[in-house]
Design an enzyme around this catalytic site. Sequence first.
Site, PDB file in Angstrom:
ATOM      1  N   ARG A 138      15.701  -3.297   2.581  1.00 17.99           N
ATOM      2  CA  ARG A 138      16.041  -2.002   3.205  1.00 17.99           C
ATOM      3  C   ARG A 138      15.776  -0.848   2.256  1.00 17.99           C
ATOM      4  NH1 ARG A 138      21.984  -3.865   4.723  1.00 17.99           N
ATOM      5  NH2 ARG A 138      21.342  -5.986   5.154  1.00 17.99           N
ATOM      6  N   ASP A 196      14.036 -11.301  -3.034  1.00 22.43           N
ATOM      7  CA  ASP A 196      15.009 -11.967  -3.906  1.00 22.43           C
ATOM      8  C   ASP A 196      14.805 -11.471  -5.338  1.00 22.43           C
ATOM      9  OD1 ASP A 196      16.281 -13.907  -5.675  1.00 22.43           O
ATOM     10  OD2 ASP A 196      16.589 -15.078  -3.848  1.00 22.43           O
ATOM     11  N   LEU A 240      26.460  -5.687  -4.902  1.00 26.67           N
ATOM     12  CA  LEU A 240      24.992  -5.718  -5.011  1.00 26.67           C
ATOM     13  C   LEU A 240      24.491  -7.106  -4.647  1.00 26.67           C
ATOM     14  CD1 LEU A 240      24.680  -3.906  -8.485  1.00 26.67           C
ATOM     15  CD2 LEU A 240      24.755  -2.867  -6.213  1.00 26.67           C
ATOM     16  N   GLU A 271      35.249 -12.671   0.702  1.00 26.79           N
ATOM     17  CA  GLU A 271      35.545 -12.008   1.973  1.00 26.79           C
ATOM     18  C   GLU A 271      36.360 -12.908   2.889  1.00 26.79           C
ATOM     19  OE1 GLU A 271      31.299 -11.307   1.783  1.00 26.79           O
ATOM     20  OE2 GLU A 271      31.603  -9.453   2.898  1.00 26.79           O
ATOM     21  N   HIS A 330      30.409  -3.872   4.339  1.00 27.93           N
ATOM     22  CA  HIS A 330      30.918  -4.699   3.226  1.00 27.93           C
ATOM     23  C   HIS A 330      32.374  -4.349   2.868  1.00 27.93           C
ATOM     24  CE1 HIS A 330      26.511  -4.782   1.585  1.00 27.93           C
ATOM     25  NE2 HIS A 330      26.727  -5.862   2.342  1.00 27.93           N
ATOM     26  N   GLY A 336      21.950  -7.163   0.742  1.00 28.59           N
ATOM     27  CA  GLY A 336      22.400  -5.829   1.173  1.00 28.59           C
ATOM     28  C   GLY A 336      23.324  -5.315   0.085  1.00 28.59           C
ATOM     29  N   ILE A 384      23.776 -10.279  -6.841  1.00 22.97           N
ATOM     30  CA  ILE A 384      23.192  -9.606  -8.009  1.00 22.97           C
ATOM     31  C   ILE A 384      24.296  -9.133  -8.962  1.00 22.97           C
ATOM     32  CG2 ILE A 384      21.839  -7.592  -8.735  1.00 22.97           C
ATOM     33  CD1 ILE A 384      20.369  -7.788  -5.983  1.00 22.97           C
ATOM     34  N   GLY A 385      25.317  -8.515  -8.401  1.00 28.05           N
ATOM     35  CA  GLY A 385      26.396  -7.973  -9.235  1.00 28.05           C
ATOM     36  C   GLY A 385      27.104  -9.048 -10.045  1.00 28.05           C
ATOM     37  N   GLU A 386      27.234 -10.245  -9.476  1.00 27.92           N
ATOM     38  CA  GLU A 386      27.943 -11.322 -10.172  1.00 27.92           C
ATOM     39  C   GLU A 386      27.056 -12.055 -11.172  1.00 27.92           C
ATOM     40  OE1 GLU A 386      29.645 -13.908  -7.142  1.00 27.92           O
ATOM     41  OE2 GLU A 386      30.369 -12.155  -6.057  1.00 27.92           O
ATOM     42  N   ASN A 419      32.639 -16.620  10.684  1.00 25.90           N
ATOM     43  CA  ASN A 419      31.699 -15.501  10.534  1.00 25.90           C
ATOM     44  C   ASN A 419      30.446 -15.879  11.332  1.00 25.90           C
ATOM     45  OD1 ASN A 419      30.032 -13.459   9.713  1.00 25.90           O
ATOM     46  ND2 ASN A 419      30.137 -13.929   7.527  1.00 25.90           N
ATOM     47  N   ARG A 437      35.329 -12.530  11.710  1.00 26.93           N
ATOM     48  CA  ARG A 437      34.770 -11.350  11.066  1.00 26.93           C
ATOM     49  C   ARG A 437      33.966 -10.518  12.068  1.00 26.93           C
ATOM     50  NH1 ARG A 437      29.668 -10.787   7.108  1.00 26.93           N
ATOM     51  NH2 ARG A 437      30.082  -8.675   6.462  1.00 26.93           N
TER      52      ARG A 437
HETATM   53  P1  AMP Z   1      23.820 -12.063  -1.656  1.00 28.54           P
HETATM   54  O1  AMP Z   1      23.294 -11.231  -0.534  1.00 28.54           O
HETATM   55  O2  AMP Z   1      25.157 -11.605  -2.161  1.00 28.54           O
HETATM   56  O3  AMP Z   1      23.765 -13.538  -1.401  1.00 28.54           O
HETATM   57  O4  AMP Z   1      22.818 -11.818  -2.905  1.00 28.54           O
HETATM   58  C1  AMP Z   1      21.455 -12.137  -2.873  1.00 28.54           C
HETATM   59  C2  AMP Z   1      20.779 -11.588  -4.127  1.00 28.54           C
HETATM   60  O5  AMP Z   1      21.528 -12.005  -5.250  1.00 28.54           O
HETATM   61  C3  AMP Z   1      19.362 -12.049  -4.322  1.00 28.54           C
HETATM   62  O6  AMP Z   1      18.542 -10.942  -4.676  1.00 28.54           O
HETATM   63  C4  AMP Z   1      19.434 -13.025  -5.476  1.00 28.54           C
HETATM   64  O7  AMP Z   1      18.340 -12.879  -6.352  1.00 28.54           O
HETATM   65  C5  AMP Z   1      20.705 -12.650  -6.200  1.00 28.54           C
HETATM   66  N1  AMP Z   1      21.394 -13.862  -6.654  1.00 28.54           N
HETATM   67  C6  AMP Z   1      22.159 -14.676  -5.901  1.00 28.54           C
HETATM   68  N2  AMP Z   1      22.627 -15.718  -6.651  1.00 28.54           N
HETATM   69  C7  AMP Z   1      22.113 -15.562  -7.885  1.00 28.54           C
HETATM   70  C8  AMP Z   1      22.204 -16.306  -9.097  1.00 28.54           C
HETATM   71  N3  AMP Z   1      22.910 -17.421  -9.175  1.00 28.54           N
HETATM   72  N4  AMP Z   1      21.520 -15.829 -10.163  1.00 28.54           N
HETATM   73  C9  AMP Z   1      20.830 -14.673 -10.102  1.00 28.54           C
HETATM   74  N5  AMP Z   1      20.693 -13.944  -8.976  1.00 28.54           N
HETATM   75  C10 AMP Z   1      21.329 -14.365  -7.887  1.00 28.54           C
END
Ligand code: AMP
Length: 401
Positions: A242, A284, A210, A385, A181, A213, A333-335, A7, A91
């Site tokens: 964004r 963040d 989430l 991914e 995505h 992006g 965020i979603g996880e 990637n 990718r």
């Molecule tokens: P991503 O783009 O998928 O890496 O997600 C980034 C966003 O996910 C950021 O806003 C982080 O605050 C949130 N995030 C990533 N890892 C964690 C975690 N372990 N606990 C809480 N929020 C997280």
Amino acid sequence: MNILVINAGSSSLKYQLIDMTTESVRAKGNVERIGLDGSVLKHQYNGNGKAEIKQDVQDHLEAFKLVIKAITDPEYGVIKDISKISAVGHRMVNGGERFIDPILLTDEIIETMKNEVIEFAPLHNPGALMGMEACRKLMPDTPMVVVVDTEFFKTLPRYAYMYGLPYDVYTQYKIRRYGAHGTSHKYVSLRAAKMLGKAPEEVKLITCHLGNGSSISAVSHGKAIDTSMGFTPLEGLIMGTRSGDLDPAVVTYLMEKKGMSPSEMNDYLNKESGILGISGVSSDLRDVEDAAVAGNERAQLAMDMLCYRAKKYIGSYIAALNGVDALVFTAGIGENNATVRNGICQGLENLGIKLDLEKNKVRGIEADISAEDSKVKVFVVPTNEELMIARETRSIVEGQN
Ligand code: AMP
């Protein structure tokens, strides 16, 4: 069978070496700051082994040499030499309407892509192409496949992907909604069907990716029928930096008021808006949530806006799908963020969505977080991914033999 997944971005090259017999990661890492001062390769191997190589890296070819060195190193490598890599999967973020399905890479394809796809992802595609070229130079005999993120959205009906603009901007400039995505939405929707104990063709899903992006997709019987990102990843949800959906008149109004050029406006909407712009705290969400808990009103507003917009998309996709079997949360965020998942699901009880607040405390693992009496299942599914790209690569390469 080992598949190397690449990637590549403009100044970074991420990789994962996946053993396809067990679908496990043997090594992974990232070359950061390509072409800049302080380049570094951060490498992980055999689960918890870690190595860091600080070395100036001028371009993607040097970066790729460093990756090969790392994965074949006697101390922290995981294979003896590159002959142990059966195929490479690359990718690509968006290949326009010209490149959609996974395709076996040749020098001619790279040349065509250089001419035809840069404009569809100007921030991402040049780096991806440099990664492909470097890889072909060093491994000319290894089959390589390009997997395009937008492939999953090729099933969107025309009425979902067209904009309400004069038709000739579509024919002339290919301006339409492409989504983003897609590889993540595809992976988690396959997992969610498994969690429901059904085939993908039997279920209706809404997948929420989430992260920094963010996007939401409606998936009907294994096929994406709508998604929140559009011509570029700017459309849709409120994201880290964004804006997401906006009255287009705001853009021209602001350009006039602030005397902004198109590229300044583009940066403003992509890099200074969203959660960062509203909260004034950070992009963040961890920082923003901490600030909201401490009483920062703008931080709380940003959290509320994020949840509200996601909720509206979910409601509209339930309508588009005529019902839904499961709602799926993935990405950073979603996880990991229970507050956001709860904020999105609250008030959706009448649509059959009800969380179990105790189960919702889960972070970063696959889980069913719905209440016993929730008509719609709510799942957390960590995205993968790279594995999806490796699977697609394998299927193309095996189809050639
Ligand atoms: P991503 O783009 O998928 O890496 O997600 C980034 C966003 O996910 C950021 O806003 C982080 O605050 C949130 N995030 C990533 N890892 C964690 C975690 N372990 N606990 C809480 N929020 C997280």
